[in-house]
Structures are given as structure tokens and as C-alpha cells.
Write a protein that holds these residues in place. Structure first.
Motif, PDB file in Angstrom:
ATOM      1  N   TYR A 130      -5.963  -0.264  -2.220  1.00 27.24           N
ATOM      2  CA  TYR A 130      -6.794  -1.241  -1.502  1.00 27.24           C
ATOM      3  C   TYR A 130      -8.143  -0.599  -1.236  1.00 27.24           C
ATOM      4  O   TYR A 130      -8.208   0.482  -0.638  1.00 27.24           O
ATOM      5  CB  TYR A 130      -6.132  -1.647  -0.188  1.00 27.24           C
ATOM      6  CG  TYR A 130      -5.267  -2.872  -0.327  1.00 27.24           C
ATOM      7  CD1 TYR A 130      -4.021  -2.798  -0.933  1.00 27.24           C
ATOM      8  CD2 TYR A 130      -5.702  -4.124   0.126  1.00 27.24           C
ATOM      9  CE1 TYR A 130      -3.226  -3.922  -1.077  1.00 27.24           C
ATOM     10  CE2 TYR A 130      -4.917  -5.256  -0.017  1.00 27.24           C
ATOM     11  CZ  TYR A 130      -3.678  -5.148  -0.618  1.00 27.24           C
ATOM     12  OH  TYR A 130      -2.913  -6.264  -0.765  1.00 27.24           O
ATOM     13  N   ILE A 131      -9.208  -1.235  -1.665  1.00 27.45           N
ATOM     14  CA  ILE A 131     -10.545  -0.674  -1.488  1.00 27.45           C
ATOM     15  C   ILE A 131     -11.410  -1.680  -0.752  1.00 27.45           C
ATOM     16  O   ILE A 131     -11.507  -2.844  -1.155  1.00 27.45           O
ATOM     17  CB  ILE A 131     -11.168  -0.318  -2.850  1.00 27.45           C
ATOM     18  CG1 ILE A 131     -10.289   0.730  -3.546  1.00 27.45           C
ATOM     19  CG2 ILE A 131     -12.595   0.200  -2.668  1.00 27.45           C
ATOM     20  CD1 ILE A 131     -10.711   1.075  -4.935  1.00 27.45           C
ATOM     21  N   ILE A 187     -15.832   2.654   2.282  1.00 28.30           N
ATOM     22  CA  ILE A 187     -15.331   3.701   3.170  1.00 28.30           C
ATOM     23  C   ILE A 187     -15.799   5.068   2.695  1.00 28.30           C
ATOM     24  O   ILE A 187     -16.191   5.916   3.484  1.00 28.30           O
ATOM     25  CB  ILE A 187     -13.807   3.595   3.306  1.00 28.30           C
ATOM     26  CG1 ILE A 187     -13.522   2.338   4.121  1.00 28.30           C
ATOM     27  CG2 ILE A 187     -13.223   4.842   3.952  1.00 28.30           C
ATOM     28  CD1 ILE A 187     -12.127   2.091   4.487  1.00 28.30           C
ATOM     29  N   SER A 188     -15.803   5.270   1.366  1.00 26.35           N
ATOM     30  CA  SER A 188     -16.299   6.563   0.884  1.00 26.35           C
ATOM     31  C   SER A 188     -17.772   6.494   0.503  1.00 26.35           C
ATOM     32  O   SER A 188     -18.346   7.500   0.103  1.00 26.35           O
ATOM     33  CB  SER A 188     -15.482   7.004  -0.323  1.00 26.35           C
ATOM     34  OG  SER A 188     -15.706   6.116  -1.398  1.00 26.35           O
ATOM     35  N   GLU A 201     -19.192   5.036  -2.087  1.00 24.26           N
ATOM     36  CA  GLU A 201     -19.386   5.373  -3.500  1.00 24.26           C
ATOM     37  C   GLU A 201     -19.471   4.089  -4.321  1.00 24.26           C
ATOM     38  O   GLU A 201     -18.810   3.113  -3.993  1.00 24.26           O
ATOM     39  CB  GLU A 201     -18.171   6.141  -4.031  1.00 24.26           C
ATOM     40  CG  GLU A 201     -18.111   7.585  -3.647  1.00 24.26           C
ATOM     41  CD  GLU A 201     -16.793   8.171  -4.098  1.00 24.26           C
ATOM     42  OE1 GLU A 201     -16.809   9.077  -4.921  1.00 24.26           O
ATOM     43  OE2 GLU A 201     -15.739   7.691  -3.628  1.00 24.26           O
ATOM     44  N   ASP A 255     -17.205   1.177  -2.843  1.00 21.08           N
ATOM     45  CA  ASP A 255     -16.170   1.560  -1.885  1.00 21.08           C
ATOM     46  C   ASP A 255     -16.877   1.845  -0.573  1.00 21.08           C
ATOM     47  O   ASP A 255     -17.560   2.863  -0.426  1.00 21.08           O
ATOM     48  CB  ASP A 255     -15.438   2.796  -2.399  1.00 21.08           C
ATOM     49  CG  ASP A 255     -14.318   3.223  -1.468  1.00 21.08           C
ATOM     50  OD1 ASP A 255     -14.412   2.918  -0.254  1.00 21.08           O
ATOM     51  OD2 ASP A 255     -13.357   3.849  -1.948  1.00 21.08           O
ATOM     52  N   VAL A 288       0.836  -1.205   0.000  1.00 22.22           N
ATOM     53  CA  VAL A 288       0.000   0.000   0.000  1.00 22.22           C
ATOM     54  C   VAL A 288       0.869   1.253   0.000  1.00 22.22           C
ATOM     55  O   VAL A 288       0.696   2.145  -0.828  1.00 22.22           O
ATOM     56  CB  VAL A 288      -0.909   0.012   1.256  1.00 22.22           C
ATOM     57  CG1 VAL A 288      -1.726   1.293   1.301  1.00 22.22           C
ATOM     58  CG2 VAL A 288      -1.822  -1.205   1.261  1.00 22.22           C
TER      59      VAL A 288
END
Lengths: 125, 672
Positions: free
Chosen positions: B465-466, B489-490, B492, B487, B458
Motif C-alpha cells: 500500500y503506497i 511517505i518516503s 520519492e 510515494d 497488508v
């Protein structure tokens, strides 16, 4: 230089070090006030998604208490990123953050009027 | 006249907190035959054992009952203690008042009541115990290792190192297993074949090791120390002793269109072949499914060019028989079939591949000589479009999933997180112009230098990394693959146009494991991994005596863990082979020939093949002699499972130490 690089340069932060544990947001005293939380700052800068950050009020909710820096297990230093985004916002040429007609609304008993004056001078073009 | 001693253990507060141990000891004195009872803090301690021994001598005890933990914990301890005091070990009974009583009860009243009942049952049983003496059986000083991958190789090398003969049976034409197909190894990134091939050569050169390549285990009979194994040597149509491995025959073979299994079908091989350059033994094999000579009788080119005269089209499968003292199952694994995972378009696009296929694409001996190309351009590697620019890795394909209809596995395949990090890192190192995405559910990197390795991918190599699983891969008209993912975390939805999609495919035990497990009477779990005798304390032993486990056959593991387990299994094997005699279990079945009606029910249920029938002469009441067919048990083979005693309709079959009479006495004592 694009915004992302500028922010990385100002802050000296490497957002790739983040392992997305969320401890910065978990420790943030301003969490409830924010639209984008510290861990989102880090991820959005990493992925180059800067515009929403520049426009968000979250920038000014950060108290710079540095709890996130103190507690980050990977030394990412999220508060430095927030500060860098803030500086970016300030440095945006021609950007008008406060207009003369906004000032009356901000006047209240607690805020020194001198502060409003200085904000107006600093953040309006 | 019985003289029974009852010893009640507090086990600290483990038992004493929920069972009134003094009341149990007092209640014991009400049982007929009990002449002594006592309670003690820790019966298993040195002082506790001394108390048992002194009491045996002082009160001339004929039987001992210890009310304590499960017999699996300390039965052996108290048996040894009794033997030292001059009492036969098998005159000791354990009443389990911990696991089956104090630990599951909250209330002192009911806990004590149950403990008294369990004590009573044990006293009733011990009164019917008879002294038993275990028999001795000789040990064949030779071991068999089934499977010649890195697990089997390491086990064989270690056994040979200790000075014992060991045979490796490998179904492929060469030993080496999956590790030969792997390009680099994590977390050190050293070349897999560079570290493996010296071990393969060691096996070939070690005079204590015999390799049966292109061979399969046909049947296993016998028991620990004395297994008899039939091995099928499949016809390879080559005289192994004559073949020099020169490759002239391969050069000339006109049959070029055979899918090359070593490169997972990404290219072709000839009908006569050596899987790869460092194969051991380096001997050609003719694939009878494709050989023109074997199929039509015409051709025979290879035999005309072979200078050594090694080609023999008339060769047949042969069966050989060998005797072994111990057997190691090292049958390995395969990636699962992912054709049913339509969402990843594996069957629709050649550019969607498994991780093992990527290993071959990145390997210098692979179909592209180590240049990473999109598989759709394998025949046209110099096309500028051949080089992938955007590569998407999908983790946990078929792992950690209960979608059984797709062939998914509920377990974590364990190695995928690390090899995906390795692939991503190697690609970014060699081709910095590529964008590499890894979609993960969790990144699991427990292991020495493992997390550091993943973080390097990373932080240093900029692999994206998603968090989130890929939902769909759709091949587009221009040859790109539209990867749709979320994704998390976001928050999206992402659409990535990828040139190559790599699926970290779940691994499963080799298909042969099930039949080998049946032959070995070694138990397996629902996923067909071999079960260990104890998950923590006996991890390399099968519950079947003399059968040991090595490598992924027992559960997913990486190379260092496999090698560790392989050496551990070897140590266990050596522990058997160094002995001249093995002490058996005297609690075996025996048949009362006078009651046996010759029905064969016991023979059919015996999982160990310990029961045989023979005709015997019996004197009748009228002094004539009648011949009857009766069962007899080979005590060396019998494992004392008791299946035959249940199956026997006439009550002729009984288990020493657990006789029908003893069990009934226990039941009576409980119901009293």
C-alpha cells in the motif's frame, strides 16, 4: 542474507504491521536531532531501503527510551528496529566507524577519555 | 369572540438563554383575543402538555399558540394534545422561537424582540384558522419495486413475506443486478452468486412476487395508496411462457460477434442470449440490434431449432397498467465512464481496466474462466506472457474530485477501498508470484471486520500500500505499462513497470434514475441520488409520500448496507399496505369556482397532477345560465405545496390552513 532480512531477524519486528500513523515520531524526544525519524525507519526497512539508514547519524540519536514502542497502536516496536539497524552497522565487517585521527576532535571536558578509548577499540577495525 | 392561549417554552436554556421568555408571555397578553399566557421549562414534556390541555378546558380556548421549537419537531405533539382536550388540532399554531430565533441570536434584547414579533404573527394567524378534518383514502394492497438488483430483490422478498403482492420491474432480461457480475464479496470472501442466486430463485418461486423483466416504468400517476403505473414490456421476441431456457437457439445462432455486456465487453455473445447460467427468468432474449432475421429478414435458425416454439419475431413492445399502494425506487448504480481520464490510458491499453472488469476476469464464469490474464492476451491465454506479474491498483479514480469536465464525482464512492483490498488479497492468495501495489489517498474501512480485512491484505498477503495517487500510466512498446506515482511517505517518485493496472472507478446512479425520479416526483440531489425525507431520521423514505428508497439509488453503499436499507424500505411499505385507509393532509388547495377564470396556470404548475378542469354551469346575475371552465382540486392527490396559489392570477386558488388571508395577517402582524 540481505540487510533487510537480517534486520527483521535481529529485531523480530514485522514492519508490515505499520499503518503509518506517525505516532512513533510524534512521541520521539530525539525527533529534532534525527535525519530519519522513527516512522521513516519502519518504512525504509519495509521497502528495503537500508543503506541510507546505516550511514545516517540518526542511528545514534535514538535514546532507546522506548516511548515509540510503548505508544505504537499496532505493536510495531520501532525502537527495536533502530537497535537492529545499529547492530547491523556494528557488525559490518571491515567497516571503520572511527579513525585514530578522529579522536582528538571528540575530546572535550565532558567526555571521559576512557569512553573514547573504548569506542575506538569497539568501532574501528 | 377569540379566546387564544399563548404558551412560551424555555426549552431548558436553548430558548431561555437568549430570549426573555417571561417578557414574551407578558407581551402576548397585549394582543387582542389572548386570554391566557404562560411560560414553562419544557412545553413538550408531559406536564407542559397537561398545562395546555387544562388551560384549553378551563379558559374555553378557541386557539392555541405555542412559542417553541420548529413545527417539524413538535407541531404534531401539541396538535394531539389539543385534540385530546377537545380543540380541533388545526387550531394550534407554532411560533418557532428556537431555530429561527434563539439559536441564531446572541443578544437577549434582539432575541426577545424577534420572539415577540414571531408570537404576534402566530396569534394573528391562529385567529383566522378554521377547524379542519383530514380525509380518508383507500389503499391498493400491492407494491411496485423499480429495479431488480439485490436491493429490489430483498425489498420484494420482505414485502411478499408479509403477505402482500409485489411486482419487480427490471430493465435487463434478468434480475440480479450488479451483484451477479461480482466474483467474491468482502469481508467474508464468499462467492457473490452463491449467496445471491438462491434469493433470485426465491423471487421467481414466490407466488406473491411478479417479475417484469426486460421492462421499464413508462409513467406514474396518483398518490400514496393509489398509484397507477404504466409498465412497458420490451419485445424480447420470445414467448416467456413457452421458453424453457434450454439454450439450443443460442447454440445455433450464427451471429457471434455481439459485445457481451455481462462481461463488460471483454468477450462476445450471440444475438439471442441468456445473460448468464443462473438468470431469472431463465428465458432467452433476442437482441434486435444484431439479430440477422430481425434486421434482414433472412436466417430464422433459432425458430427452427426451438422445440418449444417460443420464438416470435413479430412480438411488439406492450404497455400494461397496474395499481399500487406504494413504490420503491431501487434503481442502482453504474461505474462512471473514465475515458476522459487520459492520464490512466484506459482507452489506450486493454491492460488498464476497471475494478468491475477485474471481477469478470477473476470469475469462473468470466471470459477467462477465472484465470487472471492480461486482457491483451485474452485470445491467447496460454502464452507465458499472459499472466500478469506486477499489478497496480489505483484508488479514487473519479471519486472525491471536482474535475467535472472528466465526469468526476465529488463524493466518496465508499465501496472501492474494500473491494480493492479484496482484489489485492485474492490475487496474492492465488498467484503469490505477483507484486501487487495499491496507490491510495486514504484507506477508508469503517464497517464490521473491514479494517481487519484491509490490514490482512497488508500484513498477511504482503500487498504494497503506497500513499499517493498515480499521476500517469504510459503504455510502453513492449506492452508493459509505466506507472508514475509519488510515494508521499518516503517522498520519492516511483516508476513501476506494470502488466495490469486496475482503476477503482467511481460509481454513479443509474442513468434511468433521473427520469424515474421525475415520474415519481421524488426529489434528487445534484448527483442524481434520490433524496431521503430526513438524512438521519427518515433515511429510506422519499419526501414524496408512498415512495421509498432502497440501495445505491439513495447513495453509495455496500451489499450489507443495501440489504439493510432494502428491508427497512420493505417495512415502511408494509406499514402502508396493512392499512385499509390512509389519513390525508387536510391542508390542501381548493378553488373558488366563482373567481376561477379557467386559465390553467395552476394545472401547469401542480407537481402532483391534482388539479383538473371541467365545464360547469353557473347562474348569472341576469338569471341566465353560463358554462365556464373551472379548476377543481383532488384533495387526496394534493400535497399542499401551495404552488397553485402563487400561480393563480385571480386569487381563486387558496390553501387550507395557509390561506392568503392568513399569510397576509402574519405579515401585517410582523410589520405592525
Amino acid at each position: 542474507m540481505d540487510k533487510r532480512e537480517e534486520i527483521l531477524l535481529i529485531s523480530g519486528v514485522d514492519p508490515k504491521k505499520c499503518m503509518r500513523c506517525g505516532k512513533c515520531s510524534a512521541t520521539c524526544p530525539s525527533y529534532d536531532e534525527m535525519e530519519y525519524h522513527p516512522h521513516q525507519f519502519v518504512y525504509m526497512v519495509e521497502t528495503g531501503n537500508i543503506e541510507p539508514l546505516l550511514e545516517s547519524k540518526s542511528l545514534y540519536k535514538c535514546l532507546s527510551c522506548f516511548a515509540c514502542i510503548e505508544r505504537c497502536p499496532r505493536d510495531v516496536e520501532p525502537a527495536k528496529l533502530v537497535e537492529a539497524v545499529r547492530l547491523c552497522a556494528i557488525r559490518q565487517k571491515g567497516a571503520n566507524h572511527i579513525k585514530a585521527e578522529d579522536v582528538p576532535e571528540l575530546v572535550d571536558e565532558d567526555t571521559p577519555q576512557q569512553l573514547l578509548m573504548s569506542v575506538f577499540r569497539k568501532y574501528s577495525k | 369572540m377569540h379566546r387564544i392561549g399563548v404558551f412560551v417554552c424555555h426549552c431548558g436554556t436553548n430558548i431561555a438563554a437568549t430570549v426573555d421568555v417571561k417578557a414574551v408571555a407578558e407581551a402576548a397578553l397585549n394582543e387582542t383575543g389572548v386570554v391566557f399566557s404562560a411560560d414553562y421549562q419544557y412545553m413538550c414534556s408531559e406536564a407542559g402538555q397537561t398545562l395546555v390541555q387544562d388551560t384549553i378546558k378551563e379558559h374555553k380556548l378557541t386557539g392555541v399558540v405555542v412559542c417553541s421549537c420548529s413545527p417539524r419537531m413538535h407541531e404534531a405533539t401539541f396538535r394531539k394534545a389539543a385534540a385530546k382536550a377537545g380543540l380541533n388540532s388545526y387550531m394550534v399554531e407554532i411560533a418557532n422561537i428556537r431555530e429561527q430565533c434563539s439559536w441564531i441570536h446572541k443578544d437577549m434584547m434582539s432575541g426577545t424582540e424577534k420572539a415577540v414579533i414571531l408570537m404576534r404573527a402566530a396569534v394573528a394567524k391562529v385567529k383566522l384558522n378554521a377547524p379542519l378534518t383530514p380525509g380518508q383514502t383507500p389503499v391498493t394492497k400491492r407494491a411496485l419495486v423499480i429495479g431488480g438488483g439485490i436491493a429490489g430483490i430483498q425489498t420484494a422478498l420482505d414485502i411478499a413475506e408479509a403477505g402482500f403482492d409485489v411486482d419487480i420491474v427490471e430493465k435487463q432480461p434478468t434480475i440480479g443486478g450488479k451483484m451477479t457480475q461480482i466474483d467474491k464479496t468482502f469481508p467474508t470472501l464468499d462467492c457473490a452468486s452463491c449467496i445471491l442466486t438462491p434469493k433470485m430463485v426465491d423471487c421467481a418461486q414466490n407466488e406473491k412476487i411478479h417479475i417484469y423483466s426486460y421492462s421499464e416504468v413508462e409513467s406514474v400517476t396518483g398518490f400514496v395508496g393509489n398509484f397507477t403505473v404504466k409498465i412497458k414490456r420490451k419485445a424480447r421476441y420470445i414467448d416467456e411462457k413457452k421458453c424453457t431456457g434450454c439454450g439450443e437457439c443460442i447454440e445455433k445462432c450464427p451471429m457471434k460477434k455481439v459485445p457481451n455486456e455481462f462481461n463488460l465487453g471483454l468477450d462476445n455473445r450471440k444475438a439471442i442470449y441468456i445473460p448468464f447460467a443462473q438468470a431469472v427468468p431463465k428465458v432467452a432474449t433476442i437482441d434486435s440490434n444484431y439479430c440477422i432475421k430481425l434486421k434482414t429478414g433472412k436466417c430464422g435458425l433459432c425458430s427452427t431449432v426451438c422445440g418449444a416454439g417460443a420464438i416470435d419475431y413479430t412480438q411488439q413492445d406492450t404497455i400494461i397498467e397496474e395499481k399500487y399502494g406504494a413504490i420503491v425506487a431501487a434503481t442502482g448504480y453504474n461505474p462512471i465512464n473514465i475515458e476522459k481520464f487520459d492520464e490512466f490510458a484506459y482507452s489506450q491499453s486493454p491492460d488498464v481496466i476497471t475494478s468491475l472488469e477485474l471481477e469478470r476476469l477473476m470469475n469462473a464464469a468470466g471470459p477467462s474462466n477465472g484465470t487472471l490474464v492480461r486482457p491483451s492476451y485474452l485470445s491467447n491465454q496460454h502464452d507465458p506472457e499472459a499472466h500478469p506479474h506486477t499489478i497496480v491498483f489505483v484508488q479514487c479514480v473519479g471519486s472525491r474530485s471536482t474535475e467535472c469536465r472528466k465526469g468526476s464525482k465529488e463524493y466518496c464512492s465508499k465501496i472501492c477501498c474494500m473491494y480493492t483490498a479484496k482484489h489485492a488479497m485474492l490475487i496474492r492468495e492465488k498467484y503469490p508470484d505477483t507484486d501487487v501495489y495499491v496507490f491510495y489517498i486514504d484507506v477508508r474501512t469503517p464497517g464490521k471486520l473491514f479494517d481487519e480485512f484491509y490490514r490482512r491484505a497488508v500484513e498477511q498477503y504482503g500487498v504494497h500500500y503506497i500513499k499517493g495517487m498515480v499521476g500517469k500510466v504510459a503504455p510502453k512498446a513492449d506492452g508493459k505499462l509505466n506507472v508514475q506515482a509519488s510515494d508521499l511517505i518516503s517522498n520519492e517518485q516511483l516508476h513501476i513497470d506494470a502488466d495490469l493496472v486496475v482503476l477503482a472507478t467511481a460509481i454513479e446512479p443509474d442513468k434511468s434514475a433521473r427520469s424515474i425520479g421525475t415520474m415519481l416526483t421524488a426529489s434528487m440531489d445534484t448527483n442524481d441520488f434520490f433524496t431521503e425525507a430526513h438524512p438521519k431520521l427518515r433515511p429510506v423514505e422519499s419526501p414524496t409520500a408512498g415512495v421509498f428508497l432502497s440501495g445505491v439509488a439513495q447513495g453509495p453503499k455496500d451489499i450489507p448496507e443495501t440489504v439493510t436499507q432494502a428491508s427497512a424500505a420493505a417495512a415502511k411499505v408494509i406499514g402502508i399496505l396493512v392499512k385499509d385507509q390512509l389519513t390525508g393532509n387536510p391542508c390542501v388547495a381548493h378553488s373558488d369556482e366563482l373567481m376561477c377564470n379557467g386559465c390553467s396556470a395552476c394545472e401547469k404548475v401542480c407537481p402532483y397532477g391534482a388539479i383538473t378542469y371541467s365545464d360547469k354551469e353557473f347562474r348569472q346575475p341576469d338569471r341566465t345560465v353560463a358554462i365556464r371552465r373551472v379548476a377543481s382540486v383532488n384533495p387526496a392527490v394534493c400535497q399542499g405545496c401551495g404552488a397553485c396559489t402563487v400561480a393563480c392570477p385571480s386569487g381563486a386558488m387558496d390553501l387550507k390552513g395557509f390561506s392568503n388571508q392568513q399569510i397576509m395577517a402574519e405579515v401585517d402582524a410582523i410589520c405592525r
